[in-house]
Design a protein around this motif. Structure first.
Motif, short mmCIF file in Angstrom:
data_model
loop_
_atom_site.label_atom_id
_atom_site.label_comp_id
_atom_site.label_asym_id
_atom_site.label_seq_id
_atom_site.Cartn_x
_atom_site.Cartn_y
_atom_site.Cartn_z
N TYR A 1 11.08 0.39 10.50
CA TYR A 1 11.75 1.00 11.65
C TYR A 1 11.09 2.33 12.02
N GLN A 2 10.77 3.15 11.03
CA GLN A 2 10.10 4.43 11.30
C GLN A 2 8.76 4.19 11.99
N LEU A 3 8.02 3.20 11.51
CA LEU A 3 6.73 2.88 12.09
C LEU A 3 6.86 2.39 13.53
N PHE A 4 7.77 1.44 13.73
CA PHE A 4 7.96 0.90 15.07
C PHE A 4 8.45 1.98 16.03
N ASN A 5 9.41 2.76 15.59
CA ASN A 5 10.00 3.77 16.47
C ASN A 5 8.97 4.81 16.89
N TYR A 6 8.13 5.23 15.93
CA TYR A 6 7.11 6.23 16.26
C TYR A 6 6.13 5.68 17.29
N ARG A 7 5.60 4.48 17.03
CA ARG A 7 4.58 3.93 17.94
C ARG A 7 5.19 3.54 19.29
N TYR A 8 6.45 3.16 19.28
CA TYR A 8 7.12 2.84 20.54
C TYR A 8 7.26 4.09 21.40
N ASN A 9 7.73 5.18 20.80
CA ASN A 9 7.91 6.42 21.57
C ASN A 9 6.58 7.02 22.00
N ALA A 10 5.56 6.89 21.14
CA ALA A 10 4.25 7.44 21.47
C ALA A 10 3.43 6.50 22.35
N ARG A 11 3.94 5.28 22.55
CA ARG A 11 3.26 4.25 23.37
C ARG A 11 1.84 4.00 22.87
N LEU A 12 1.71 3.87 21.54
CA LEU A 12 0.42 3.60 20.93
C LEU A 12 0.16 2.10 20.94
N PRO A 13 -1.05 1.66 21.30
CA PRO A 13 -1.37 0.23 21.36
C PRO A 13 -1.11 -0.47 20.03
N THR A 14 -0.32 -1.54 20.09
CA THR A 14 0.11 -2.25 18.89
C THR A 14 0.17 -3.74 19.17
N VAL A 15 -0.36 -4.54 18.23
CA VAL A 15 -0.29 -6.00 18.33
C VAL A 15 0.51 -6.49 17.12
N ILE A 16 1.47 -7.39 17.36
CA ILE A 16 2.33 -7.89 16.30
C ILE A 16 2.34 -9.41 16.37
N HIS B 1 0.83 -1.21 0.00
CA HIS B 1 0.00 0.00 0.00
C HIS B 1 0.86 1.26 0.00
N LEU B 2 1.94 1.23 0.75
CA LEU B 2 2.83 2.39 0.79
C LEU B 2 3.52 2.58 -0.56
N ALA C 1 12.01 -1.19 2.75
CA ALA C 1 11.02 -1.81 3.63
C ALA C 1 11.50 -1.78 5.08
N ARG C 2 12.77 -2.11 5.29
CA ARG C 2 13.32 -2.09 6.66
C ARG C 2 13.25 -0.69 7.25
N GLU C 3 13.54 0.32 6.43
CA GLU C 3 13.52 1.69 6.93
C GLU C 3 12.11 2.12 7.31
N LYS C 4 11.12 1.76 6.47
CA LYS C 4 9.73 2.14 6.76
C LYS C 4 9.24 1.45 8.03
#
Length: 452
Positions: free
Chosen positions: A388-403, A343-344, A383-386
């Protein structure tokens, strides 16, 4: 101060001063009695009798510049804290935003930042504060950021009735400044410089300021952002309500989500494989179900389901969480990682109606994000960079995430793995059971009603 040539009675002063003023005699100005070395020596300055008139003129100009005329009906009485068909969580959030805005209006101190999507009520609450202050006799300048910059540019015109310095000073020193829609302006170097000057001045002087934006704070120019996040001066209010102008909860579900393909995957339909698994594996599966149910009841931080191999219930548990939360009326984005990257990439197509940054922000800021099958994507550098950006943002913002992932954690990109293994923010659950498909077939249960 005295005047060396003041007219004691001004018969026609054009309203410049009071005719009976003992200082200027109605002229409206005086020449201060100061020694020659003083820079004011011999220079006429406005008389004190004109202070009120000058202040009224300044406030009139401020009101003319303000855009509250079109928002005069935006008051606290016309705001709906309960919203339209909102969940209890969103109702509490909107009611909190309303109450904090009303409290601020009674005694404007510091900065207030309203952050949220289009139509969530940010502008209404900011205008309600401004209108409330006006009824209390307090001067306010309410203006959208793009219009503010247009006004400043217009002051350069040869026929402008107000000089640039006068206009800029009006904005910079407004007793209460409301800047609506920060982030929608054209981000030219000149615009960013002017906004920084305004923000920096009001930050240093601690002047009451209200800002509304639908932008992520990380995307705002860093010098402005640093002042907007200072907890000693600024209170940030995140409004979670959807667009008031659009009804229904379905509009909150992203078109990226494939949750509709997993509607049958609920906690009720999850098979604990009783009588099939050894005791340790059965206990592991039971705890996995309980962990998923607890997360669904109170989505917070991250939950990772890892296993050796596929087909052992990870996706079912993740989809069950997503379905449970979605049935509460909350937005969820459920997507396989390879599909997300597709999609990206699709936004690069010239015929795409979406920009990459908008699509990526939608994923990054999703209230609940479920990423299925991490590790099955093509691991290109992009793909790895995108990811990482996604994980890093949600990690710092502490947004609920299921993997979910069947990849051993030591084979996952270390930048992702370190965040997934942080026990303070992530529950990492290893499913230690064989696949449902191709594993040991469950034993047939004897029917109690079967005849002998």
């Amino acid at each position: 101060m005295t005047s060396s040539n003041a007219n004691p009675v001004a018969k026609d002063n054009g309203g410049l001063g009071k005719p009976d003023c003992p200082h200027c005699g109605g002229l409206g100005y005086v020449i201060p009695d100061v020694p020659p070395i003083d820079p004011r020596f011999g220079r006429a300055i406005p008389c004190a009798c004109r202070a009120t008139e000058r202040e009224m003129h300044r406030l009139d100009n401020l009101l003319q510049l303000s855009q509250l005329g079109a928002l005069q009906n935006c008051t606290f009485d016309t705001f709906l804290p309960e919203g339209h068909g909102l969940t209890q969580t969103k109702q509490r959030n909107l009611k909190m935003a309303h109450d904090m805005a009303y409290h601020y209006a009674q005694d404007p101190q510091g900065w207030l930042v309203f952050k949220g999507g289009y139509g969530c009520g940010k502008t209404h609450l900011a205008a309600a504060i401004a209108n409330y202050c006006l009824t209390m006799g307090r001067p306010v300048l309410f203006i959208s950021v793009p219009d503010l910059l247009d006004h400043l540019r217009a002051a350069y015109a040869p026929n402008a009735t107000t000089t640039y310095d006068q206009r800029f000073d009006q904005v910079r020193n407004a007793p209460l400044l409301v800047l609506d829609d920060l982030g929608t302006e054209s981000a030219t170097p000149w615009a960013q410089e002017k906004l920084y000057q305004i923000f920096n001045y009001r930050y240093n002087t601690r002047l009451p300021t209200i800002i509304t934006t639908n932008q992520e704070l990380e995307s705002i120019e860093i010098r402005i952002q640093s002042r907007m996040v200072d907890p000693s001066l600024v209170h940030i209010i995140h409004i979670a309500a959807p667009d008031f102008r659009r009804a229904g909860a379905d509009q909150e579900q992203s078109d990226l989500s494939s949750l509709t393909l997993h509607r049958d995957k609920t906690f009720e339909t999850f098979d604990l494989r009783q009588g099939e698994l050894p005791r340790a594996q059965a206990e592991n599966l039971r705890r996995a179900l309980e962990t998923a149910q607890e997360f669904a009841a109170h989505p917070q931080d991250w939950l990772v389901f890892n296993s050796v191999g596929f087909g052992n219930g990870k996706t079912h548990l993740a989809a069950a969480i997503a379905n449970y939360v979605s049935n509460q009326g909350e937005p969820v984005l459920f997507i396989m990682v390879p599909d997300l990257l597709d999609h990206l990439r699709a936004t690069f197509n010239p015929n795409s109606g979406l920009r990459l940054d908008k699509r990526f922000d939608e994923v990054k800021t999703s209230p609940l994000l479920v990423l299925d099958d991490l590790g099955t994507e093509s691991a290109t550098a992009w793909a790895r960079e995108k990811l990482y950006q996604l994980f890093n943002y949600r990690y710092n913002a502490r947004l609920p995430t299921v993997i979910t992932t069947a990849t051993p954690v030591d084979e996952i990109d270390p930048r992702l793995a370190t965040r997934m293994l942080d026990g303070s923010r992530c529950t990492f659950f290893l499913l230690e059971i064989p696949s449902y498909r191709g594993g040991v077939k469950p034993k047939k249960r004897r029917s109690s009603s079967r005849s002998s």
